[in-house]
Design an enzyme around this catalytic site. Sequence first.
Site, PDB file in Angstrom:
ATOM      1  N   CYS A 134      21.046  11.627  35.123  1.00  0.00           N
ATOM      2  CA  CYS A 134      22.391  11.532  35.693  1.00  0.00           C
ATOM      3  C   CYS A 134      23.320  12.591  35.107  1.00  0.00           C
ATOM      4  O   CYS A 134      23.132  13.041  33.978  1.00  0.00           O
ATOM      5  CB  CYS A 134      22.990  10.177  35.383  1.00  0.00           C
ATOM      6  N   ARG A 169      19.114  19.203  36.512  1.00  0.00           N
ATOM      7  CA  ARG A 169      18.687  18.027  35.760  1.00  0.00           C
ATOM      8  C   ARG A 169      17.939  17.025  36.641  1.00  0.00           C
ATOM      9  O   ARG A 169      17.311  16.109  36.130  1.00  0.00           O
ATOM     10  CB  ARG A 169      19.918  17.320  35.166  1.00  0.00           C
ATOM     11  N   TRP A 186      20.314   9.707  38.741  1.00  0.00           N
ATOM     12  CA  TRP A 186      18.841   9.690  38.616  1.00  0.00           C
ATOM     13  C   TRP A 186      18.520   8.221  38.419  1.00  0.00           C
ATOM     14  O   TRP A 186      18.777   7.645  37.369  1.00  0.00           O
ATOM     15  CB  TRP A 186      18.459  10.568  37.422  1.00  0.00           C
ATOM     16  N   ASN A 189      26.415   7.360  32.694  1.00  0.00           N
ATOM     17  CA  ASN A 189      25.056   7.792  32.351  1.00  0.00           C
ATOM     18  C   ASN A 189      24.565   6.871  31.263  1.00  0.00           C
ATOM     19  O   ASN A 189      25.317   6.527  30.355  1.00  0.00           O
ATOM     20  CB  ASN A 189      25.046   9.206  31.751  1.00  0.00           C
ATOM     21  N   GLY A 190      23.291   6.523  31.290  1.00  0.00           N
ATOM     22  CA  GLY A 190      22.723   5.675  30.240  1.00  0.00           C
ATOM     23  C   GLY A 190      22.230   4.368  30.820  1.00  0.00           C
ATOM     24  O   GLY A 190      22.038   4.237  32.036  1.00  0.00           O
ATOM     25  N   GLU A 224      -4.940  16.877  23.543  1.00  0.00           N
ATOM     26  CA  GLU A 224      -3.611  17.240  24.049  1.00  0.00           C
ATOM     27  C   GLU A 224      -3.099  18.513  23.368  1.00  0.00           C
ATOM     28  O   GLU A 224      -2.530  19.390  24.023  1.00  0.00           O
ATOM     29  CB  GLU A 224      -2.645  16.058  23.840  1.00  0.00           C
ATOM     30  N   LYS A 249      -2.183  21.955  25.342  1.00  0.00           N
ATOM     31  CA  LYS A 249      -0.876  22.639  25.262  1.00  0.00           C
ATOM     32  C   LYS A 249      -1.083  24.111  24.955  1.00  0.00           C
ATOM     33  O   LYS A 249      -0.469  24.978  25.569  1.00  0.00           O
ATOM     34  CB  LYS A 249       0.015  22.036  24.166  1.00  0.00           C
ATOM     35  N   GLU A 275      -2.618  25.993  27.999  1.00  0.00           N
ATOM     36  CA  GLU A 275      -1.708  26.105  29.136  1.00  0.00           C
ATOM     37  C   GLU A 275      -0.697  27.221  28.980  1.00  0.00           C
ATOM     38  O   GLU A 275      -0.432  27.954  29.920  1.00  0.00           O
ATOM     39  CB  GLU A 275      -0.886  24.811  29.285  1.00  0.00           C
ATOM     40  N   HIS A 300     -22.929  17.865  16.355  1.00  0.00           N
ATOM     41  CA  HIS A 300     -23.865  17.755  17.475  1.00  0.00           C
ATOM     42  C   HIS A 300     -23.762  18.963  18.406  1.00  0.00           C
ATOM     43  O   HIS A 300     -24.213  18.901  19.546  1.00  0.00           O
ATOM     44  CB  HIS A 300     -23.616  16.453  18.232  1.00  0.00           C
ATOM     45  N   LYS A 354       4.182  22.360  38.231  1.00  0.00           N
ATOM     46  CA  LYS A 354       4.667  21.160  37.542  1.00  0.00           C
ATOM     47  C   LYS A 354       4.078  19.905  38.178  1.00  0.00           C
ATOM     48  O   LYS A 354       3.755  18.942  37.492  1.00  0.00           O
ATOM     49  CB  LYS A 354       6.196  21.119  37.585  1.00  0.00           C
TER      50      LYS A 354
HETATM   51  O1  M6R Z   1       2.814  14.477  36.932  1.00  0.00           O
HETATM   52  P1  M6R Z   1       1.537  14.056  36.293  1.00  0.00           P
HETATM   53  O2  M6R Z   1       1.711  13.401  34.965  1.00  0.00           O
HETATM   54  O3  M6R Z   1       0.686  13.218  37.203  1.00  0.00           O
HETATM   55  O4  M6R Z   1       0.754  15.404  36.051  1.00  0.00           O
HETATM   56  C1  M6R Z   1      -0.546  15.399  35.539  1.00  0.00           C
HETATM   57  C2  M6R Z   1      -0.944  16.778  35.081  1.00  0.00           C
HETATM   58  O5  M6R Z   1      -0.929  17.680  36.146  1.00  0.00           O
HETATM   59  C3  M6R Z   1      -0.028  17.282  33.963  1.00  0.00           C
HETATM   60  O6  M6R Z   1      -0.011  16.413  32.874  1.00  0.00           O
HETATM   61  C4  M6R Z   1      -0.483  18.668  33.483  1.00  0.00           C
HETATM   62  O7  M6R Z   1      -1.703  18.556  32.818  1.00  0.00           O
HETATM   63  C5  M6R Z   1       0.602  19.282  32.604  1.00  0.00           C
HETATM   64  N1  M6R Z   1       0.739  20.659  32.915  1.00  0.00           N
HETATM   65  C6  M6R Z   1       0.324  19.117  31.148  1.00  0.00           C
HETATM   66  O8  M6R Z   1       1.168  19.825  30.323  1.00  0.00           O
END
Ligand code: M6R
Length: 608
Positions: free
Chosen positions: A2, A27, A74, A100-101, A481, A485, A488, A504, A603
């Site tokens: 928001c 936002r 939002w 907001n909140g 994860e 990161k 990516e 292994h 995204k």
């Molecule tokens: O919107 P989602 O959480 O469903 O997206 C899933 C993946 O596409 C997302 O997590 C992707 O791996 C990101 N780029 C991770 O940083």
Amino acid sequence: MCGIVGYIGSKNSAEVIYNGLEKLEYRGYDSAGIAVISDNIIQTRRSVGKLKNLKSNLDLNPISGNIGIGHTRWATHGKPSEENAHPHTDCSGKIVVVHNGIIENYVSIKKQLISEGHKFKSETDTEVVAHLIEKYYKNDILKAVKSALKEVRGAYALAVICADEPDKVIVARYDAPLVIAKGKNENFIASDVSALLNYARDVIFLENGDICEIKKDTINIFNQDVEVKRETQKILWDAIQAEKCGYKHFMLKEIYEQAQTIQDTFRGRLSSEKNVITLDDINITEEFLKEISRIYIIACGTSYHAGLTAKFLFESLASIPTEVDIASEFRYRDYVIDSKSLVIFISQSGETADTLAALRIAKQKGSKTLAICNVVGSSISREADNILYTHCGPEIGVASTKAFTGQLTVLYLLALDFATKLNTISKEKLDLLVKELWDLPVKVTECLKQSGRIEKIAKEFHLKNQFIYLARNINYPIALEGALKLKEISYIYAEGYAAGEMKHGPIALIDETMPVMVIATKSKVYEKVLSNIEEAKARGAKIIAVINANDKEISKKADYQIVVPEVDEFFSPLINVIPLQFFAYYVATMRGCDVDQPRNLAKSVTVE
Ligand code: M6R
């Protein structure tokens, strides 16, 4: 998330506010509205969808006045609709509020107000504030806001105007940002300074508990009924810097937001008095849980890693067998699910094509479905039987950070809720874990202070072409994860492994050219991780270890140490992921990569 904009002066407030709201579009929002006072009458325009819809509404039905407030919403409580869009009014239509909140105790306040005769028009938590102010209003709007806020619990940035006092805007802040910008014979307010930079640059950032009366030429701030002074600062940021709150990238801003977004996500769902978890939004009863055969968690990418972490939570805390699957695999697998299965879908965007398709399959099979999403009104959130939102606000960086820790927060709540319903957790353990949950924002803040140290380590390693991430048990998904990161955003080849699996096969990769990031915080597998570090070191690897303070053993073995605060092992994934986010960020920026929009990635992946 928001956004709030307000104005008092001699300009047409609707125009100033609309321009300000446009600056907050980045936002994310689902509806918008503006209210102004003209000739002691409040005029409001609200529209669902993009701001251009509000603009058409304003073009058709113009409003003008020298004082007004506006909002982009939002959705959190209640669907995106015109009735739920802000501003909200009291019964008389003379008091309007934007907020907001989250008002945590809005249900009990609303019940009370209804019994006193107030009529509600929306499903929002915000509307209770308008009616509560009305209840206390006796020709002094500042006093009424002060009295109302004594009853409200939660987070708020509020702006209030009253038709009978058209010379002032009242604003208040608690755990949600609010800024006042000072002009000449005019003043502006906003939730985010970027909305105001075209108008004024001398600003006051309000502090928690501040309630403020703003006229066109005066600003009086009160905290706990005492008048206080707040420093005025000059903002020199350009518009783009302002959107990122001065951070170089959205990803960095979003990493730093995590203490707040975690708190926002458990706010209203965790009561401090009795350690009770309230997940009102879902219908998963004790009876269903007693008969449950299995939990399936389906997701992609980072959300899948949140699911892998949750497997440990559901199995250890609630004793429910749990399977985790990548959505694109689940779709084409011969799975065994039925009406006794609970299938949980995790998705930041709520639009990921594979996850959505998997949800439809699970529904066809008659299973109970629950979605954990960040985007209100998204396809997955609409189609699942049950929805729990993470309250992280829009995540703009393609690499997911705050959404991940938001997902973990919801999963902690869910696992503890199930464990309570199934009686698989002792009262002492529950109290302890709930207390730790409350403390997480503070621990995360401590963790964020490690950024300088991590930046230095990143400098040593940013030219490497490969990386291994190791961890065990509940932190194994965090190794995955961390590696994701780095891949990516820096385009370095990185793999996460369960540390015990090294011997292994993957150990063949290790020599003096291979850096190894190890999660080695206190846990029941600490000694085992120590042995895995010895194995890697014996083959010449450089070790970076994420450890707790006062670590005795691993700190001596590792070439580089990143110290994070100690928490119960269950919460360690949420803490340990933060240094890995920073590490990926700094390595990528040092390599000159576009961290917010890495190559080949989107995204939201809405195609199979
Ligand atoms: O919107 P989602 O959480 O469903 O997206 C899933 C993946 O596409 C997302 O997590 C992707 O791996 C990101 N780029 C991770 O940083």
